[in-house]
Design an enzyme around this catalytic site. Structure first.
Site, PDB file in Angstrom:
ATOM      1  N   ASN A   1       0.836  -1.208   0.000  1.00  0.00           N
ATOM      2  CA  ASN A   1       0.000   0.000   0.000  1.00  0.00           C
ATOM      3  C   ASN A   1       0.869   1.256   0.000  1.00  0.00           C
ATOM      4  O   ASN A   1       0.532   2.250  -0.658  1.00  0.00           O
ATOM      5  CB  ASN A   1      -0.963   0.014   1.186  1.00  0.00           C
ATOM      6  CG  ASN A   1      -2.193  -0.819   0.925  1.00  0.00           C
ATOM      7  OD1 ASN A   1      -2.774  -0.753  -0.142  1.00  0.00           O
ATOM      8  ND2 ASN A   1      -2.590  -1.608   1.900  1.00  0.00           N
ATOM      9  N   HIS A  32      -8.788  -1.192   4.780  1.00  0.00           N
ATOM     10  CA  HIS A  32      -9.260  -2.436   5.378  1.00  0.00           C
ATOM     11  C   HIS A  32      -9.792  -3.336   4.271  1.00  0.00           C
ATOM     12  O   HIS A  32     -10.463  -2.858   3.357  1.00  0.00           O
ATOM     13  CB  HIS A  32     -10.356  -2.129   6.412  1.00  0.00           C
ATOM     14  CG  HIS A  32     -10.788  -3.298   7.206  1.00  0.00           C
ATOM     15  ND1 HIS A  32      -9.988  -3.867   8.178  1.00  0.00           N
ATOM     16  CD2 HIS A  32     -11.927  -4.022   7.181  1.00  0.00           C
ATOM     17  CE1 HIS A  32     -10.635  -4.894   8.725  1.00  0.00           C
ATOM     18  NE2 HIS A  32     -11.811  -5.013   8.128  1.00  0.00           N
TER      19      HIS A  32
END
Length: 179
Positions: free
Chosen positions: A12, A101
């Site tokens: 990420n 998430h």
């Protein structure tokens, strides 16, 4: 300026780097996290804040917040950071901490969302970007994109598809937040 919190490989973080977002600093709770190598390769300042080096989580989070603030950080992005942040950190960056998430919220909070989605027999999951508060994945959702669950999915195959969406959704959400 963005500060990124990491614990793992840093995929990420790499997505944020690839989108040329203004990352001022990267902090980790783990020495040897692959994300640190990614940041170092881009000449982004890094620092490790291992819990065992502090008397308490509060002390560690205070030190981490001060270090990030000292680098001009205005928005904190949790990119695979696997510790809950203490109030000392949250108060330093109120309403300016986001997380990604791998499941829809509030339905599947916690550390093992892919496993939870599969165990529940859900037909879809989601990549979700949300604000961080004192709870476990309980902050308001900023953006989410559905990801179908296939009958033959394993944890690994579903995680791979969700992460591909996260790597697109997180930078987009962050860019909108700093605009």
């Amino acid at each position: 300026m963005i500060g990124v919190l990491v614990s793992g490989k840093g995929t990420n973080l790499q997505a944020l780097i690839d989108e040329r977002l203004p990352i001022a600093a990267v902090a980790s709770n783990k020495t040897g996290a692959g994300a640190l190598d990614r940041a170092t390769a881009m000449k982004i300042p890094t620092q490790v804040f291992e819990l065992e080096n502090y008397e308490s989580r509060e002390e560690r989070d205070r030190a981490m917040a001060e270090w990030l603030a000292g680098h001009g950080v205005q928005l904190v992005v949790c990119a695979g950071y696997m510790h809950l942040l203490r109030p000392t950190f949250l108060e330093r960056f109120p309403g300016r901490i986001v997380n990604t998430h791998s499941a829809p919220l509030p339905d599947f909070p916690g550390a093992h969302p892919i496993e939870d989605v599969l165990a529940a027999g859900a037909k879809e999951t989601a990549a979700t970007v949300h604000y961080v508060d004192e709870g476990v994945d309980s902050g308001p959702v900023i953006a989410a994109e559905r990801v179908p669950v296939h009958e033959d999915d394993t944890v690994e195959t579903l995680r791979e598809r969700v992460q591909a969406v996260e790597h697109r959704l997180l930078p987009k959400a962050v860019r909108e937040l700093i605009s």
